[in-house]
Design an enzyme around this catalytic site. Structure first.
Site, PDB file in Angstrom:
ATOM      1  N   LYS A 194      40.328  45.025  41.314  1.00 48.76           N
ATOM      2  CA  LYS A 194      40.544  43.773  40.561  1.00 48.76           C
ATOM      3  C   LYS A 194      42.041  43.559  40.381  1.00 48.76           C
ATOM      4  O   LYS A 194      42.739  44.398  39.813  1.00 48.76           O
ATOM      5  CB  LYS A 194      39.823  43.842  39.215  1.00 48.76           C
ATOM      6  CG  LYS A 194      39.898  42.552  38.431  1.00 48.76           C
ATOM      7  CD  LYS A 194      38.840  42.491  37.335  1.00 48.76           C
ATOM      8  CE  LYS A 194      39.019  43.487  36.246  1.00 48.76           C
ATOM      9  NZ  LYS A 194      38.078  43.279  35.131  1.00 48.76           N
ATOM     10  N   VAL A 212      38.387  39.907  42.839  1.00 52.56           N
ATOM     11  CA  VAL A 212      37.926  41.276  43.018  1.00 52.56           C
ATOM     12  C   VAL A 212      37.696  41.502  44.507  1.00 52.56           C
ATOM     13  O   VAL A 212      37.018  40.707  45.174  1.00 52.56           O
ATOM     14  CB  VAL A 212      36.625  41.544  42.237  1.00 52.56           C
ATOM     15  CG1 VAL A 212      36.200  43.002  42.394  1.00 52.56           C
ATOM     16  CG2 VAL A 212      36.807  41.204  40.762  1.00 52.56           C
ATOM     17  N   GLY A 258      37.800  35.943  35.062  1.00 60.41           N
ATOM     18  CA  GLY A 258      38.910  35.438  34.276  1.00 60.41           C
ATOM     19  C   GLY A 258      40.203  36.188  34.523  1.00 60.41           C
ATOM     20  O   GLY A 258      41.293  35.653  34.353  1.00 60.41           O
ATOM     21  N   PHE A 259      40.092  37.452  34.945  1.00 56.87           N
ATOM     22  CA  PHE A 259      41.279  38.269  35.189  1.00 56.87           C
ATOM     23  C   PHE A 259      41.891  37.950  36.545  1.00 56.87           C
ATOM     24  O   PHE A 259      43.104  37.851  36.696  1.00 56.87           O
ATOM     25  CB  PHE A 259      40.888  39.750  35.120  1.00 56.87           C
ATOM     26  CG  PHE A 259      42.041  40.705  35.191  1.00 56.87           C
ATOM     27  CD1 PHE A 259      42.717  41.090  34.042  1.00 56.87           C
ATOM     28  CD2 PHE A 259      42.455  41.220  36.407  1.00 56.87           C
ATOM     29  CE1 PHE A 259      43.782  41.973  34.114  1.00 56.87           C
ATOM     30  CE2 PHE A 259      43.512  42.106  36.488  1.00 56.87           C
ATOM     31  CZ  PHE A 259      44.177  42.487  35.342  1.00 56.87           C
ATOM     32  N   ASP A 263      32.460  40.630  25.016  1.00 53.04           N
ATOM     33  CA  ASP A 263      32.227  39.685  26.110  1.00 53.04           C
ATOM     34  C   ASP A 263      30.983  40.082  26.906  1.00 53.04           C
ATOM     35  O   ASP A 263      30.995  40.120  28.134  1.00 53.04           O
ATOM     36  CB  ASP A 263      33.447  39.623  27.027  1.00 53.04           C
ATOM     37  CG  ASP A 263      33.456  38.365  27.893  1.00 53.04           C
ATOM     38  OD1 ASP A 263      32.780  37.386  27.516  1.00 53.04           O
ATOM     39  OD2 ASP A 263      34.142  38.362  28.926  1.00 53.04           O
TER      40      ASP A 263
END
Length: 509
Positions: free
Chosen positions: A113, A97, A93-94, A214
């Site tokens: 990341k 990577v 979601g960020f 999460d």
């Protein structure tokens, strides 16, 4: 008189204004000096969360960032060959990577990341990750090595075996039907992740505790030894440690979690507790046991949610119905029931009825202990089970009109054994049969040699030489019964052990 009084009042007010302006100027100058002397690498303190509440002040000190190395964008580009797609090892979601190498004392593999400009996450999650992992060091939590603020980049220790999700689910897309993860490996991964969560919930310090918010299989990464580590703290929250027990409440204005792992109580009340992590971990336990994702809309409607389907089957005693076929023969009934019970209790609707991660960890370690004890007992009895051979004075020789040719080859395992029919005085002799010999005795386990079948498997009849115990034609020598474990059987080495003991006891009285 009136005019003079008015002038005096105005002069007084003016003096007061001048005094306060001078004070403000002095304060501004002091703050500018402090700012100029501080490190340009320090970044601002704890951010506002989505609900407007500020995290624990004990975590907001800029000194936390000094525990991580600050990288320039040029260093990151060099490590990733200018963000070459060939270096991409994952995406969340960020953002993407990358695998790269950073020159600390020696070239070190790292996971880099980088925030995606189209991501729903952003500066809030970036700073939360740094603030959290700068303070936390634990063997079952992925370590943050550094960051680059220019492009919102985080640098972590590299986890060579990817995520738990990769090994449980991505095999399906490759057309494979088996997972390389054994039952013992899965247990150890769960225990490692549980240790990391337990540390977050109880051991991060005297001033605060951490709720991950999460927990899921994709956020459990595996190191070179296949140990499970908790990762991705962008959505985590801290709570005051002064709140006793696991009932600490954090009210959030926005519900943030992953569907399939979301605690229904948190969704309904916006009340986040450490038990929300416990619920999500219960879903992970079911993933490990069943080998299927938390949500699967290709299945029947009642099976879409793994949590709901798993609870339904466990409650009705049908846990074997949901076990990953890859684990067949690896899990004892005792361990299976206990593991299912742990998952079921984690998934209880009421958070107060769920166990703490401390309790979950202790129970998982118990299951691992039982598993290892079973394996040790099976190993100790393997030779006896394979070579069980009791010689007696034969009661009678039963002739067989069928005399078939037989094949040979291979080595006997613990799932085959030969037992003589007997009566009278007993002497105990054990012979280690090869698989080839047993094939010859039974005509390659021909269906015509079957004389019975039970929960363990089929029983075959054969004949052996009275002295050498070598295979003979039907009707010659000593008749024996050979029991072979069926691959579909729920029984195994422990039953072989029990059978060996039974025959030994019968021949000593």
């Amino acid at each position: 008189m009136y005019l003079s009084t008015t002038l005096i009042f105005l002069v007084t007010v003016l003096d007061i204004l001048v005094y306060y302006l001078q004070k403000l100027q002095e304060q501004d100058n002091g703050e500018q000096k402090i700012s100029a002397s501080s490190s340009s690498l320090d970044i601002r303190s704890m951010h506002e969360e989505d609900d407007g509440e500020r995290k624990d002040p004990s975590l907001s000190s800029s000194s936390l960032y000094k525990q991580c190395q600050v990288f320039s964008l040029a260093e990151i580009k060099l490590a990733t060959n200018d963000f070459d797609d060939a270096f991409v090892i994952g995406k969340g979601g960020f953002g993407q990577v990358y695998k790269g190498q950073i020159d600390f004392e020696a070239r070190t593999d790292v996971a880099i990341k980088r925030l995606d400009c189209n991501s729903n996450q952003g500066e809030t999650e970036f700073r939360a990750e740094i603030e959290m992992l700068s303070k936390i060091r634990h063997s079952h939590i992925v370590s943050l090595l550094g960051y680059c603020e220019t492009d919102m980049i985080l640098v972590y220790e590299y986890m060579p075996n990817g995520s738990l999700e990769d090994h449980l689910h991505k095999k399906r897309t490759n057309g494979s039907t088996s997972s390389p993860l054994t039952w013992v490996q899965r247990l150890n991964i769960c225990i490692g992740a549980a240790r990391g969560l337990d540390y977050l919930h109880t051991g991060t310090g005297i001033q605060h505790r951490v709720i991950h918010r999460d927990v899921k299989s994709s956020n459990i990464l595996l190191d070179e030894n296949w140990a499970g580590k908790i990762a991705d703290f962008g959505l985590s929250r801290t709570t005051p440690a002064s709140h006793a027990g696991s009932t600490t409440n954090v009210y959030t204005g926005q519900i943030v979690s992953t569907f399939g792992y979301m605690d229904a109580e948190y969704f309904a009340t916006h009340r986040l507790t450490r038990k929300s992590d416990v619920y999500a971990f219960g879903v992970v336990l079911l993933e490990v046991l069943c080998g299927r994702p938390a949500l699967d809309f290709t299945l029947d409607e009642e099976q879409h949610s793994l949590a709901g389907w798993g609870k339904h089957c466990i409650k009705r005693g049908n846990i074997s119905r949901i076990v990953d076929p890859c684990l067949r023969g690896q899990v004892s009934v005792k361990c299976l029931k206990k593991f299912g019970q742990i998952a079921y209790e984690c998934l209880r609707s009421c958070s107060k009825e769920r166990p703490t991660m401390t309790v979950v960890l202790a129970r998982l370690e118990l299951v691992l202990t039982w598993t290892m004890q079973s394996a040790q007992r099976a190993s100790n009895w393997k030779n006896i089970a394979c070579s069980l051979f009791l010689t007696k004075t034969p009661r009678r020789v039963i002739s067989d009109q069928k005399k078939d040719g037989c094949d040979s080859g291979g080595v006997a395992t613990a799932s085959q054994q030969a037992v003589l029919h007997y009566e009278g005085t007993t002497t105990l002799n054990l012979k280690d049969f090869t698989y080839s010999e047993l094939q010859t005795v039974t005509c390659n386990f021909h269906h015509r040699r079957v004389i019975g079948e039970g929960g363990f498997g089929k029983v075959f009849k054969g004949w052996l030489d009275r002295v050498t115990y070598t295979p003979q034609k039907a009707g010659d020598g000593i008749p024996v019964a050979i029991k072979k474990l069926s691959p579909e059987s729920m029984q195994g080495l422990l039953e072989l052990q029990s059978l060996a003991l039974t025959y030994f006891v019968e021949t000593t009285y």
